[in-house]
Design an enzyme around this catalytic site. Structure first.
Site, PDB file in Angstrom:
ATOM      1  N   HIS A 165      10.715  -7.570  -4.584  1.00  0.00           N
ATOM      2  CA  HIS A 165      11.657  -6.512  -5.354  1.00  0.00           C
ATOM      3  C   HIS A 165      12.125  -7.240  -6.516  1.00  0.00           C
ATOM      4  O   HIS A 165      13.017  -8.109  -6.695  1.00  0.00           O
ATOM      5  CB  HIS A 165      12.980  -6.484  -4.447  1.00  0.00           C
ATOM      6  CG  HIS A 165      12.652  -5.419  -3.493  1.00  0.00           C
ATOM      7  ND1 HIS A 165      12.973  -4.097  -3.464  1.00  0.00           N
ATOM      8  CD2 HIS A 165      12.199  -5.556  -2.047  1.00  0.00           C
ATOM      9  CE1 HIS A 165      12.580  -3.584  -2.207  1.00  0.00           C
ATOM     10  NE2 HIS A 165      11.940  -4.374  -1.453  1.00  0.00           N
ATOM     11  N   CYS A 198       7.153  -2.561  -3.009  1.00  0.00           N
ATOM     12  CA  CYS A 198       7.405  -2.779  -1.661  1.00  0.00           C
ATOM     13  C   CYS A 198       6.978  -1.287  -1.173  1.00  0.00           C
ATOM     14  O   CYS A 198       5.753  -1.036  -1.123  1.00  0.00           O
ATOM     15  CB  CYS A 198       9.008  -2.996  -1.418  1.00  0.00           C
ATOM     16  SG  CYS A 198       8.952  -3.819   0.368  1.00  0.00           S
ATOM     17  N   GLU A 208      13.439  -5.927  -9.158  1.00  0.00           N
ATOM     18  CA  GLU A 208      14.567  -5.468  -9.567  1.00  0.00           C
ATOM     19  C   GLU A 208      15.643  -5.958  -9.138  1.00  0.00           C
ATOM     20  O   GLU A 208      16.852  -5.935  -9.750  1.00  0.00           O
ATOM     21  CB  GLU A 208      14.565  -3.642  -9.440  1.00  0.00           C
ATOM     22  CG  GLU A 208      15.016  -3.369  -7.948  1.00  0.00           C
ATOM     23  CD  GLU A 208      13.709  -3.689  -6.987  1.00  0.00           C
ATOM     24  OE1 GLU A 208      12.746  -4.316  -7.318  1.00  0.00           O
ATOM     25  OE2 GLU A 208      13.886  -3.200  -5.848  1.00  0.00           O
TER      26      GLU A 208
HETATM   27  N1  GLN Z   1       7.801  -2.315   5.118  1.00  0.00           N
HETATM   28  C1  GLN Z   1       8.441  -0.979   4.614  1.00  0.00           C
HETATM   29  C2  GLN Z   1       7.659   0.087   4.725  1.00  0.00           C
HETATM   30  O1  GLN Z   1       6.792   0.329   5.655  1.00  0.00           O
HETATM   31  C3  GLN Z   1       8.820  -1.225   3.184  1.00  0.00           C
HETATM   32  C4  GLN Z   1       9.943  -2.154   2.876  1.00  0.00           C
HETATM   33  C5  GLN Z   1      10.607  -2.002   1.568  1.00  0.00           C
HETATM   34  O2  GLN Z   1      10.167  -1.194   0.660  1.00  0.00           O
HETATM   35  N2  GLN Z   1      11.654  -2.963   1.211  1.00  0.00           N
HETATM   36  O3  GLN Z   1       7.897   1.035   4.007  1.00  0.00           O
END
Ligand code: GLN
Length: 179
Positions: free
Chosen positions: A161, A75, A163
């Site tokens: 995610h 992410c 994890e």
């Molecule tokens: N969209 C988020 C960002 O810009 C990331 C979201 C996440 O890591 N769950 O950092």
């Protein structure tokens, strides 16, 4: 094998238990010295702007940028591995759209398909998407038509995610590349 988990923000303990279950030693990384002796680094999700700030304040930004360390980014961690409108490590030849699915309330779970047609339960939290994959990178995971995972050498970027599920498929795939 020693795996570092960037421990500035996000699901640190969850990534830790995934790697422990795969039989690696795990070190929490908070300062440049913690990078010594690790074979790979996991950058958990969180918020990429905040994560960048924390990385810079701790001196880890410069250290990681200069090292040729295998990284798995989930992410926000994936955002920092690829390229977007903001400053990133640019360690992977992929472009990322940061808040593709909308805001926090637009978080969801969805099936992800792998190349071998196996299905993985994807948890998407204010998730980005990979909008383009350059020559050096390879897509490895899709949600419908959308690319949600890529690999390039020993680096892996996942927009979801893994994890937060008990399925170790992606952690194992990355670990197997570090041998
Ligand atoms: N969209 C988020 C960002 O810009 C990331 C979201 C996440 O890591 N769950 O950092």
């Amino acid at each position: 094998m020693n795996i570092g988990i960037l421990a500035l923000q996000g699901a640190v303990s969850e990534h830790k238990s995934c790697m422990c279950n795969l039989g690696t030693d795990v070190i929490e990384v908070r300062k440049p010295n913690d990078l010594n002796g690790i074979h790979g680094l996991i950058m958990p999700g969180g918020e990429s702007t905040t994560l960048r700030k924390l990385l810079k304040n701790s001196g880890l930004w410069v250290a990681i940028k200069e090292m040729d360390l295998p990284i798995m980014g989930t992410c926000a961690g994936a955002i920092l591995l690829g390229k977007c409108d903001d400053e990133t490590f640019t360690k992977m030849d992929i472009e990322i759209n940061r808040n593709y699915y909308g805001r926090q309330k637009d978080s969801f779970e969805a099936s992800i398909t792998l190349e071998n047609k196996n299905v993985f339960n994807g948890v998407f939290i204010r998730a980005p998407v990979i909008t383009s994959v350059g020559e050096k990178a390879t897509a490895i995971a899709w949600k419908g038509e959308e690319i949600v995972g890529c690999i390039e050498g020993k680096n892996m970027a996942l927009t979801f995610h893994p994890e937060l599920t008990s399925d170790l498929t992606f952690h194992k795939m990355w670990k197997d590349r570090l041998k």
